[in-house]
Enzyme design. Sequence first.
Site, PDB file in Angstrom:
ATOM      1  N   CYS A  15     -60.112  40.827  21.437  1.00 41.44           N
ATOM      2  CA  CYS A  15     -60.938  39.921  22.214  1.00 41.44           C
ATOM      3  C   CYS A  15     -62.309  39.762  21.535  1.00 41.44           C
ATOM      4  O   CYS A  15     -62.852  40.759  21.068  1.00 41.44           O
ATOM      5  CB  CYS A  15     -61.099  40.483  23.620  1.00 41.44           C
ATOM      6  SG  CYS A  15     -61.535  39.236  24.830  1.00 41.44           S
ATOM      7  N   PRO A  16     -62.798  38.556  21.418  1.00 40.83           N
ATOM      8  CA  PRO A  16     -62.423  37.328  22.104  1.00 40.83           C
ATOM      9  C   PRO A  16     -61.515  36.402  21.294  1.00 40.83           C
ATOM     10  O   PRO A  16     -61.233  35.295  21.719  1.00 40.83           O
ATOM     11  CB  PRO A  16     -63.765  36.647  22.338  1.00 40.83           C
ATOM     12  CG  PRO A  16     -64.551  36.970  21.111  1.00 40.83           C
ATOM     13  CD  PRO A  16     -64.120  38.392  20.765  1.00 40.83           C
TER      14      PRO A  16
END
Length: 75
Positions: A15-16
Amino acid sequence: MIKETKTLDVVGLRCPEPLMLTRKTMRELKVGDILLVKGDDFSTTNDLPKLCQNLGYTILESNVTEKPYYFYIQK
């Protein structure tokens, strides 16, 4: 069985990045198309449904219990 229009493999990304790539890929699809997203970052199991809700996409099916996690998302 759901037939996806396109598959996005984000295994190994953290992530992201999976969210950014999902958002970018969904923009390229037509309304009604289905994207299969496969990944292994646990945070996507929470973040991807929130992204879909915010952008108005529908999760048709998902697996968040074993890797790779997957989501069938309809635009």
